[in-house]
Enzyme design. Structure first.
Site, PDB file in Angstrom:
ATOM      1  N   GLY A 268      14.007   4.127  -1.143  1.00 31.96           N
ATOM      2  CA  GLY A 268      14.389   3.162  -0.126  1.00 31.96           C
ATOM      3  C   GLY A 268      13.268   2.185   0.159  1.00 31.96           C
ATOM      4  N   VAL A 269      13.510   1.320   1.127  1.00 33.19           N
ATOM      5  CA  VAL A 269      12.572   0.245   1.455  1.00 33.19           C
ATOM      6  C   VAL A 269      11.667   0.673   2.606  1.00 33.19           C
ATOM      7  CG1 VAL A 269      12.392  -2.182   2.113  1.00 33.19           C
ATOM      8  CG2 VAL A 269      14.365  -1.382   0.811  1.00 33.19           C
ATOM      9  N   GLY A 270      10.446   0.164   2.624  1.00 33.74           N
ATOM     10  CA  GLY A 270       9.566   0.372   3.761  1.00 33.74           C
ATOM     11  C   GLY A 270       8.281   1.076   3.403  1.00 33.74           C
ATOM     12  N   SER A 271       7.399   1.189   4.400  1.00 40.42           N
ATOM     13  CA  SER A 271       6.054   1.701   4.164  1.00 40.42           C
ATOM     14  C   SER A 271       6.032   3.165   3.779  1.00 40.42           C
ATOM     15  CB  SER A 271       5.201   1.469   5.421  1.00 40.42           C
ATOM     16  OG  SER A 271       5.060   0.086   5.670  1.00 40.42           O
ATOM     17  N   VAL A 272       6.867   4.005   4.425  1.00 38.19           N
ATOM     18  CA  VAL A 272       6.877   5.429   4.086  1.00 38.19           C
ATOM     19  C   VAL A 272       7.388   5.628   2.669  1.00 38.19           C
ATOM     20  CG1 VAL A 272       7.830   7.693   4.644  1.00 38.19           C
ATOM     21  CG2 VAL A 272       7.115   6.167   6.488  1.00 38.19           C
ATOM     22  N   GLU A 293      17.288  -0.086  -5.910  1.00 41.72           N
ATOM     23  CA  GLU A 293      17.652  -1.429  -5.434  1.00 41.72           C
ATOM     24  C   GLU A 293      16.445  -2.348  -5.437  1.00 41.72           C
ATOM     25  OE1 GLU A 293      20.377  -0.515  -1.601  1.00 41.72           O
ATOM     26  OE2 GLU A 293      18.244  -0.107  -1.420  1.00 41.72           O
ATOM     27  N   ASN A 383      18.846  -1.384  11.318  1.00 46.86           N
ATOM     28  CA  ASN A 383      19.018  -2.307  10.191  1.00 46.86           C
ATOM     29  C   ASN A 383      20.384  -2.151   9.532  1.00 46.86           C
ATOM     30  OD1 ASN A 383      16.352  -3.181  10.565  1.00 46.86           O
ATOM     31  ND2 ASN A 383      15.567  -1.590   9.209  1.00 46.86           N
ATOM     32  N   GLY A 387      21.637   0.804   0.890  1.00 46.42           N
ATOM     33  CA  GLY A 387      22.108   1.518  -0.295  1.00 46.42           C
ATOM     34  C   GLY A 387      21.886   3.007  -0.228  1.00 46.42           C
TER      35      GLY A 387
END
Length: 500
Positions: A268-272, A293, A383, A387
């Site tokens: 997935g998206v993001g810092s973690v 994605e 948000n 996906g």
């Protein structure tokens, strides 16, 4: 100038369609359904939305549109149009703070949609007829086909279905991006064929989006770069989560449940999520495939280290530093990266076929393994599901990561009952926090509760959750709960940690 223009717009008749952004913005009328390129946030149109916002602020006219994109887009689109009061409806995913506030106040109608479903739903008319598509591109070829920039998203379907098209040719994106895209559009039922993609590196389409040049109403020349967000430094908690996942994957290989080079990875998206991928740098795993994605900075790190053979996604979502690195080594990265429509990057058929290892982030997880990834306290949209559902429901292994606490420890991210559920316990295999990892496969609900509480909960909340679970056991049931108390857990969080 003509030489440069001829390289960007190779269909000479279409060069006659070049106008200013201000003139193009006049083409947008009240009540239109407008679809744009863009995906988290890359490859989205910038100057036409800004010109539209300027026009509305100056004229004070009433104009509202339904806005459809691939996923989240930049401030020049979601932010500017929200501030000008132009967005009436928004689909299918967003990350803009002002837009989110308007969604939660009811000022903007928003529906959260699985990203792999969106293109087909558009083709079947679930969202009405698209009046106008605004697409960022690096070029238009001799036949009038559009070559997208740093994302693909739903652009192929938007271009196919829109009554008319505005193209923003972005000179800040190098022409050398051409060839990185693989555009394949699936047929619709009842005439759908299997998607002929067997391996993450397979190319099954064209390097351009097939376009009817007669529908291109306007072309604008721009040089506005994608908005980039700096990634937070990898903190100790994220590093611990990454280490837990690497150790888990090693054990799966040891027990012959995974091959030595794993199975295609999704993140997935993001810092973690970025930190979890970064944890693979020091792992023993080699010759990895990435089918996801979004391609973030950590994917470039893994390519540079020789760990990743191929990376397939639908957008390049890079920090400013990541963008510099990507463009300075574009020829090399192009050999390793493929950008596809999100209908293919997120396709359940492909995810199941490849046997994806899906790694996504959670807002909260309950003791039975249900995951909330979208709503704060069950009601305020953050948000969207993006996906994560596409991959979670179809993955060989579905992993969710979250810190064990939020708000400086005032909130436990492990709760008795999730305030909103996006991913049920049926689809969630692994939970990882900095405290440890919970393997939920084959476990009954009661066994899941004990495993999650013991392995993943912050020490400050462990006794509270154990106490809740033990009292729920006395009431009985396959999934023991004290419903009113479970709900009050969230209410007490609103009082900033009164459950502590």
């Amino acid at each position: 100038m003509n030489s440069k223009l001829n390289k960007r717009i190779r269909n000479y008749e279409l060069q006659k369609k070049i106008i200013t952004a201000d003139v193009a913005a006049e083409l947008i009328k009240d009540g239109m359904i407008v679809a744009t390129s863009g995906f988290t946030p890359a490859g989205y149109p910038k100057v036409v939305p800004l010109a539209l916002a300027k026009r509305i602020k100056k004229s004070k006219e009433k104009l509202q549109i339904s806005l459809l994109t691939g996923a989240s887009v930049g401030e020049e689109l979601d932010g500017a149009l929200t501030e000008a009061g132009i967005i009436a409806r928004r689909y299918p995913y967003q990350t803009n703070k002002l837009l989110r506030s308007n969604i939660n106040s009811g000022g903007i109608a928003y529906a959260d949609i699985h990203l792999s479903h969106f293109a087909q739903q558009i083709r079947y008319g679930f969202f009405g007829e698209i009046d106008l598509a605004i697409i960022e591109a690096i070029a238009i070829d001799e036949e009038g086909n559009i070559i997208p920039s740093t994302s693909v998203g739903v652009s192929p379907t938007f271009i196919d279905r829109a009554k008319s098209i505005i193209v923003e040719i972005n000179n800040s994106q190098p022409l050398e991006l051409e060839g990185i895209h693989d555009i394949y559009q699936s047929q619709d039922p009842p005439n759908r064929y299997p998607i002929p993609l067997i391996k993450p590196g397979d190319r099954i389409g064209t390097p351009y989006i097939s376009t009817d040049p007669k529908k291109i109403q306007a072309i604008i020349i721009t040089d506005n770069k994608d908005q980039s967000s700096p990634l937070a430094p990898i903190d100790k908690n994220s590093e611990k989560i990454a280490n837990h996942i690497v150790d888990f994957l090693k054990n799966e290989v040891k027990h012959n449940r995974l091959p030595q080079n794993l199975l295609p990875l999704q993140s997935g998206v993001g810092s973690v999520a970025n930190a979890v991928l970064a944890g693979l740098l020091d792992s023993p795993f080699e010759s990895l495939d990435f089918y996801s994605e979004v391609i973030q900075d950590s994917v470039l790190d893994l390519i540079d280290s020789g760990k990743i053979k191929i990376a397939s996604g639908t957008s390049l979502t890079l920090s400013e530093e990541g963008q510099k690195r990507f463009y300075s080594n574009l020829d090399r990265y192009k050999k390793k990266i493929i950008l596809r429509p999100q209908e293919i990057s997120n396709n359940p058929e492909i995810i199941r076929r490849l046997g994806s290892i899906a790694m996504n982030t959670a807002i909260e997880v309950d003791i039975y393994g249900n995951v909330n990834s979208t709503n704060i306290m069950g009601s305020k949209m953050m948000n969207g599901i993006g996906g994560s559902g596409d991959f979670t429901r179809n993955a060989y292994l579905s992993i969710f990561v979250t810190p064990s606490v939020a708000k400086n420890g005032d909130i436990s991210c492990i709760v008795p009952m999730a305030s909103h559920i996006d991913h049920t316990e049926h689809d969630v295999h692994i939970i990882a926090t900095e405290q440890g990892i919970a393997d939920l496969r084959r476990l009954s609900p009661r066994e899941k509760a004990e495993t999650i509480i013991n392995n993943c909960t912050h020490p400050e909340y462990k006794s509270k959750l154990k106490n809740y679970y033990q009292r729920a056991l006395k009431k009985g049931g396959h999934t023991p709960h004290l419903i009113e108390e479970a709900l009050s857990w969230h209410k007490n969080y609103l009082e900033r940690g009164s459950m502590k």
